[in-house]
Design an enzyme around this catalytic site. Sequence first.
Site, PDB file in Angstrom:
ATOM      1  N   ARG A   1       0.843  -1.207   0.000  1.00  0.00           N
ATOM      2  CA  ARG A   1       0.000   0.000   0.000  1.00  0.00           C
ATOM      3  C   ARG A   1       0.879   1.260   0.000  1.00  0.00           C
ATOM      4  O   ARG A   1       0.556   2.253  -0.610  1.00  0.00           O
ATOM      5  CB  ARG A   1      -0.936   0.038   1.232  1.00  0.00           C
ATOM      6  CG  ARG A   1      -1.823  -1.162   1.436  1.00  0.00           C
ATOM      7  CD  ARG A   1      -3.047  -1.175   0.530  1.00  0.00           C
ATOM      8  NE  ARG A   1      -2.793  -1.428  -0.858  1.00  0.00           N
ATOM      9  CZ  ARG A   1      -2.362  -2.610  -1.383  1.00  0.00           C
ATOM     10  NH1 ARG A   1      -2.190  -3.653  -0.628  1.00  0.00           N
ATOM     11  NH2 ARG A   1      -2.143  -2.745  -2.661  1.00  0.00           N
TER      12      ARG A   1
ATOM     13  N   GLN B   1     -10.963   8.871   6.692  1.00  0.00           N
ATOM     14  CA  GLN B   1     -10.784   7.469   7.085  1.00  0.00           C
ATOM     15  C   GLN B   1      -9.620   6.864   6.298  1.00  0.00           C
ATOM     16  O   GLN B   1      -9.238   5.727   6.548  1.00  0.00           O
ATOM     17  CB  GLN B   1     -12.052   6.672   6.744  1.00  0.00           C
ATOM     18  CG  GLN B   1     -13.270   7.105   7.526  1.00  0.00           C
ATOM     19  CD  GLN B   1     -14.519   6.436   6.960  1.00  0.00           C
ATOM     20  OE1 GLN B   1     -14.869   5.323   7.335  1.00  0.00           O
ATOM     21  NE2 GLN B   1     -15.193   7.110   6.056  1.00  0.00           N
TER      22      GLN B   1
ATOM     23  N   HIS C   1      -8.141   6.669  11.032  1.00  0.00           N
ATOM     24  CA  HIS C   1      -7.742   5.254  10.916  1.00  0.00           C
ATOM     25  C   HIS C   1      -6.235   5.082  10.731  1.00  0.00           C
ATOM     26  O   HIS C   1      -5.790   4.019  10.319  1.00  0.00           O
ATOM     27  CB  HIS C   1      -8.501   4.579   9.765  1.00  0.00           C
ATOM     28  CG  HIS C   1      -9.973   4.432  10.051  1.00  0.00           C
ATOM     29  ND1 HIS C   1     -10.908   4.221   9.063  1.00  0.00           N
ATOM     30  CD2 HIS C   1     -10.660   4.473  11.214  1.00  0.00           C
ATOM     31  CE1 HIS C   1     -12.119   4.137   9.614  1.00  0.00           C
ATOM     32  NE2 HIS C   1     -11.996   4.287  10.915  1.00  0.00           N
TER      33      HIS C   1
ATOM     34  N   ALA D   1     -16.407  12.122  -7.025  1.00  0.00           N
ATOM     35  CA  ALA D   1     -15.922  13.231  -6.198  1.00  0.00           C
ATOM     36  C   ALA D   1     -15.122  14.242  -7.025  1.00  0.00           C
ATOM     37  O   ALA D   1     -15.287  15.455  -6.861  1.00  0.00           O
ATOM     38  CB  ALA D   1     -15.065  12.683  -5.063  1.00  0.00           C
TER      39      ALA D   1
HETATM   40  P1  NAD Z   1     -15.490   1.582   0.982  1.00  0.00           P
HETATM   41  O1  NAD Z   1     -14.534   0.921   0.066  1.00  0.00           O
HETATM   42  O2  NAD Z   1     -16.311   0.739   1.896  1.00  0.00           O
HETATM   43  O3  NAD Z   1     -16.492   2.454   0.109  1.00  0.00           O
HETATM   44  C1  NAD Z   1     -16.026   3.287  -0.919  1.00  0.00           C
HETATM   45  C2  NAD Z   1     -17.136   4.211  -1.320  1.00  0.00           C
HETATM   46  O4  NAD Z   1     -16.604   5.133  -2.265  1.00  0.00           O
HETATM   47  C3  NAD Z   1     -18.314   3.498  -1.980  1.00  0.00           C
HETATM   48  O5  NAD Z   1     -19.501   3.906  -1.356  1.00  0.00           O
HETATM   49  C4  NAD Z   1     -18.262   3.993  -3.440  1.00  0.00           C
HETATM   50  O6  NAD Z   1     -19.548   4.198  -3.988  1.00  0.00           O
HETATM   51  C5  NAD Z   1     -17.549   5.322  -3.279  1.00  0.00           C
HETATM   52  N1  NAD Z   1     -16.813   5.760  -4.482  1.00  0.00           N
HETATM   53  C6  NAD Z   1     -16.243   4.997  -5.451  1.00  0.00           C
HETATM   54  N2  NAD Z   1     -15.689   5.787  -6.387  1.00  0.00           N
HETATM   55  C7  NAD Z   1     -15.920   7.071  -6.004  1.00  0.00           C
HETATM   56  C8  NAD Z   1     -15.612   8.348  -6.560  1.00  0.00           C
HETATM   57  N3  NAD Z   1     -14.947   8.476  -7.722  1.00  0.00           N
HETATM   58  N4  NAD Z   1     -16.012   9.463  -5.896  1.00  0.00           N
HETATM   59  C9  NAD Z   1     -16.693   9.354  -4.730  1.00  0.00           C
HETATM   60  N5  NAD Z   1     -17.024   8.177  -4.161  1.00  0.00           N
HETATM   61  C10 NAD Z   1     -16.630   7.052  -4.788  1.00  0.00           C
HETATM   62  O7  NAD Z   1     -14.650   2.670   1.744  1.00  0.00           O
HETATM   63  P2  NAD Z   1     -14.796   3.325   3.195  1.00  0.00           P
HETATM   64  O8  NAD Z   1     -16.227   3.551   3.503  1.00  0.00           O
HETATM   65  O9  NAD Z   1     -13.839   4.483   3.199  1.00  0.00           O
HETATM   66  O10 NAD Z   1     -14.269   2.209   4.207  1.00  0.00           O
HETATM   67  C11 NAD Z   1     -13.135   1.541   3.923  1.00  0.00           C
HETATM   68  C12 NAD Z   1     -12.041   1.576   5.006  1.00  0.00           C
HETATM   69  O11 NAD Z   1     -10.887   1.094   4.298  1.00  0.00           O
HETATM   70  C13 NAD Z   1     -11.640   2.921   5.529  1.00  0.00           C
HETATM   71  O12 NAD Z   1     -11.676   2.842   6.876  1.00  0.00           O
HETATM   72  C14 NAD Z   1     -10.193   3.163   5.070  1.00  0.00           C
HETATM   73  O13 NAD Z   1      -9.338   3.321   6.191  1.00  0.00           O
HETATM   74  C15 NAD Z   1      -9.761   1.909   4.395  1.00  0.00           C
HETATM   75  N6  NAD Z   1      -9.247   2.125   3.028  1.00  0.00           N
HETATM   76  C16 NAD Z   1      -8.444   3.212   2.780  1.00  0.00           C
HETATM   77  C17 NAD Z   1      -7.982   3.466   1.498  1.00  0.00           C
HETATM   78  C18 NAD Z   1      -7.090   4.687   1.257  1.00  0.00           C
HETATM   79  O14 NAD Z   1      -6.470   5.168   2.198  1.00  0.00           O
HETATM   80  N7  NAD Z   1      -7.039   5.211   0.035  1.00  0.00           N
HETATM   81  C19 NAD Z   1      -8.345   2.617   0.432  1.00  0.00           C
HETATM   82  C20 NAD Z   1      -9.162   1.488   0.735  1.00  0.00           C
HETATM   83  C21 NAD Z   1      -9.616   1.277   2.024  1.00  0.00           C
END
Ligand code: NAD
Length: 236
Positions: free
Chosen positions: A62, A94, A112, A225
Amino acid sequence: MISIGPADRVFVLTGAGISAESGLPTFRASDGLWAGHRVEDVCTPEALELNPALVWQFYSERREQGAKAAPNPAHVALAKLEAELGDRFFLCTQNVDDLHERAGSKRLVHMHGELAKSRCEDDCGELPVEDHTVYKSLDEVGRCKCGARLRPHIVFFGEIPLEMDRIQREIARATLMVVVGTSGSVYPAANFVHWARQAGARTVYIGPEPPLNAHAFTNVVEGKAGEVLPELFELS
Ligand code: NAD
């Protein structure tokens, strides 16, 4: 358009979706797997105890992937909004990537944890240290001053999120909550919208599909977004 007046205070919560357009995969995009792994195998205290090599391999990957990604227009739009609003703006993410900071956000907390930090596995009291290393094996992972191995500075499932007191204070005084790209399935973050409504705030969600807690929002704006946020706010 969401209007923001001189008396408004804005609390923003972001999730994995805001980084999707930067090429970082969400959980949802892969049926609840994060980059091909079950979260139980890589994001729990039990996983760290049973298979620290796999946990470190996962977070090293990651780190490598995060370093290659760049902030997208959604991260930039939030940094711009902060520049306009100053201390009437607060961002809670998050996400464990650092794309908000790299876009210029300053008033933010990572509830997180952060990919680019490590801390003592025994929680001896030493503060987390900056650590960008992509470890090739468990033997390479550094040690804390107390002698214990370092672990990723990540809040695993079942652990308590960071800075909850500050987050609760900021939600209590916000008049507008903006939630971006989170599925509404991870708690306590999924409850923030309820706390904001109890405090009388307007609540807006932005993402391509309604989150699980969509009913709690005054407004759901369906879209990516990076396309929606740059045009969303109207300041007066
Ligand atoms: P999730 O994966 O459960 O949900 C992602 C959400 O993002 C979905 O509802 C989806 O519809 C939406 N989405 C997808 N593409 C999008 C876009 N272009 N614009 C806006 N929204 C969009 O993610 P979560 O609810 O954040 O929970 C996952 C947990 O996993 C978090 O606690 C986080 O710490 C961790 N995580 C972090 C990362 C990172 O740091 N980039 C990546 C994956 C997971």
